[in-house]
Design a protein around this motif. Structure first.
Motif, short mmCIF file in Angstrom:
data_model
loop_
_atom_site.label_atom_id
_atom_site.label_comp_id
_atom_site.label_asym_id
_atom_site.label_seq_id
_atom_site.Cartn_x
_atom_site.Cartn_y
_atom_site.Cartn_z
N LYS A 63 0.90 -1.18 -0.09
CA LYS A 63 0.07 -0.07 0.03
C LYS A 63 0.94 1.20 0.05
CE LYS A 63 -3.97 -2.20 0.72
NZ LYS A 63 -5.21 -2.39 0.39
N THR A 64 0.40 2.32 -0.62
CA THR A 64 1.29 3.55 -0.43
C THR A 64 0.79 4.72 0.24
OG1 THR A 64 -0.04 4.43 -2.40
CG2 THR A 64 1.81 3.23 -2.97
N ALA A 65 -0.66 4.39 0.72
CA ALA A 65 -1.14 5.64 1.71
C ALA A 65 -2.25 4.87 2.64
CB ALA A 65 -1.69 6.67 0.62
N ARG A 66 -2.40 5.93 3.68
CA ARG A 66 -3.75 5.58 4.59
C ARG A 66 -4.66 6.69 4.26
NH1 ARG A 66 -2.91 1.67 8.30
NH2 ARG A 66 -0.86 1.09 8.65
N LYS A 67 -5.89 6.23 4.04
CA LYS A 67 -7.20 7.06 3.75
C LYS A 67 -8.36 6.56 4.29
CE LYS A 67 -7.43 8.73 -0.44
NZ LYS A 67 -7.72 8.87 -1.94
N GLY A 68 -9.02 7.66 4.96
CA GLY A 68 -10.41 7.24 5.48
C GLY A 68 -11.04 8.19 6.39
N LYS A 69 -12.09 7.95 7.04
CA LYS A 69 -12.81 8.91 7.77
C LYS A 69 -13.22 8.52 9.03
CE LYS A 69 -15.56 13.09 7.05
NZ LYS A 69 -16.16 13.84 6.13
N LEU A 70 -13.10 9.36 10.26
CA LEU A 70 -13.45 9.03 11.35
C LEU A 70 -14.58 9.68 11.69
CD1 LEU A 70 -10.19 8.43 13.43
CD2 LEU A 70 -11.48 6.79 12.21
N MET A 71 -15.88 9.27 12.14
CA MET A 71 -17.18 10.06 12.48
C MET A 71 -17.03 10.05 14.35
SD MET A 71 -18.02 10.31 9.47
CE MET A 71 -19.82 10.67 9.14
N ILE A 72 -17.09 10.86 14.92
CA ILE A 72 -16.68 10.99 16.36
C ILE A 72 -17.67 11.66 17.03
CG2 ILE A 72 -14.86 11.68 18.02
CD1 ILE A 72 -12.81 11.95 15.63
N GLN A 73 -18.07 11.15 17.99
CA GLN A 73 -19.04 11.85 19.05
C GLN A 73 -18.20 12.31 20.27
OE1 GLN A 73 -22.08 13.29 19.10
NE2 GLN A 73 -21.67 13.85 21.31
N PRO A 74 -17.68 13.69 20.38
CA PRO A 74 -16.67 13.99 21.36
C PRO A 74 -17.29 14.28 22.54
CG PRO A 74 -17.23 15.83 20.36
CD PRO A 74 -18.22 14.70 19.42
N SER A 75 -16.35 13.87 23.77
CA SER A 75 -16.90 14.11 25.05
C SER A 75 -16.75 15.58 25.43
CB SER A 75 -16.20 13.10 26.09
OG SER A 75 -14.87 13.33 26.00
N SER A 76 -16.13 16.23 24.90
CA SER A 76 -15.91 17.77 25.34
C SER A 76 -15.76 18.47 23.99
CB SER A 76 -14.65 18.01 26.02
OG SER A 76 -14.54 19.29 26.53
N GLY A 77 -15.95 19.91 23.95
CA GLY A 77 -16.10 20.63 22.79
C GLY A 77 -14.94 21.26 22.25
#
Length: 347
Positions: A236-250
């Motif tokens: 592989k040549t790269a890392r690609k993706g998306k994280l969808m996060i519910q944070p615990s603080s703003g």
């Protein structure tokens, strides 16, 4: 054809070429600063924030080479995206970008999820107010999203390292619409980013792994998520993706070179965010061999709301930039953030 005529044609061609190049490079830039921080905003190309840094330090934001791009695009319902980067405003959810409009029936029929609304990301904005301390921009009315957006950027007298961003989206249609305000901030692909989370279940990964791209790698420990810049595996040549996060603080923070960039926002309950989105989202395209071709997007969604005709909603962020002289490690980064927590109001 006479030599004189040929010469005239050559001069005309050169003049046209130079005029086109000048048009691409001429982006109006409005500078803000207080002796501690500096920011640059343009009413052109969607009315975006171009740079943010400590005074006399490199721009923390990832910005494309504007001189190589068309910065005077013809904006229409069929316009495509142009990757200027910096910071811009979208509306969400992405799955509905082209569903609630009639100006481009083909994209409506396909339920297109790209590009974003051209009237929000490409069109020239009107400058409503301009000074070293405050800039207010107004977008055109969009027949795609059905909104008009006003963006206010203001230095904070009580916090010399901070900039306040406030966005107002107004329904310009004669019927109800439903959107959220989506802040999208681009930084270098290998910036080290941290987001507070209660547990790993509050993180969902959108996998974009394929023949050349591996999945993202992240750590959740001691209530903090870190996006780990680990080179991709063999093949592989790269890392690609998306994280969808519910944070615990703003808040979330990003370290790069000798600066740390902190984005603060009103924390929302998960029910206030459209179910297809996260209040915080991280998109990363990370190729260690070609870092200049990648990016990291630090994204925040305001609450998803239904607006009656002429009704508006407001979203806001506070940006802070600080000097960092510590080690480039997770432990050192978190120790620095803990030391700043009380002063900045980080939980």
């Amino acid at each position: 054809m006479s030599n004189l005529t040929k010469l005239a044609l050559v001069i005309l061609a050169l003049t046209s070429s130079l005029s086109a190049a000048t048009a691409m490079a001429q982006v109006q830039k409005i500078s803000m600063g207080n002796g501690t921080i500096a920011a640059e905003i343009t009413p052109d190309i969607g009315g975006r924030l171009l740079s943010f840094s400590l005074k006399d330090q490199p721009n923390f934001l990832l910005l494309a080479d504007l001189a190589s791009l068309n910065t005077r695009p013809q904006v229409s319902p069929s316009s495509d995206n142009i990757g200027y980067f910096g910071h811009e405003i979208w509306v969400g959810p992405q799955s509905e970008w082209w569903v609630h409009q009639k100006v481009n029936p083909e994209r409506a029929a396909k339920k297109a999820v790209w590009p974003p609304d051209p009237y929000l990301i490409l069109a020239q904005n009107t400058v409503l107010e301009q000074s070293q301390e405050k800039v207010i921009l107004k977008s055109p009315e969009s027949g795609v999203s059905g909104v008009q957006i006003i963006k206010a950027y203001a230095l904070m007298p009580e916090r010399k390292n901070s900039l306040k961003l406030q966005v107002r989206a107004t329904n310009i249609r004669k019927e109800n619409i439903a959107w959220d305000i989506w802040f999208n901030t681009r930084v270098p692909a290998n910036a080290q980013v941290y987001v507070p989370v209660a547990n790993a279940a509050d993180v969902q990964q959108k996998n974009l792994e394929d023949a050349t791209n591996a999945a993202l790698v992240y750590t959740v420990s001691d209530g903090i998520l870190s996006l780990d810049m680990i080179p991709p595996p063999a093949g592989k040549t790269a890392r690609k993706g998306k994280l969808m996060i519910q944070p615990s603080s703003g808040w979330m923070a990003s370290f790069y070179d000798k600066q740390v960039f902190i984005i603060q926002f009103p924390l929302q309950p998960k029910a206030a965010i459209h179910p297809e989105q996260g209040q915080v989202e991280l998109y990363n395209d990370f190729n260690p061999a070609k870092l200049q071709e990648g990016l990291l997007e630090m994204e925040v969604h305001a609450p998803y709301k239904t607006l009656a005709p002429k009704e508006y909603m407001i979203g806001e962020e506070t940006w802070t930039i600080l000097e960092y002289k510590g080690a480039p490690t997770r432990n050192a980064h978190l120790a620095f953030l803990r030391a700043q927590a009380a002063q900045l109001g980080l939980k």
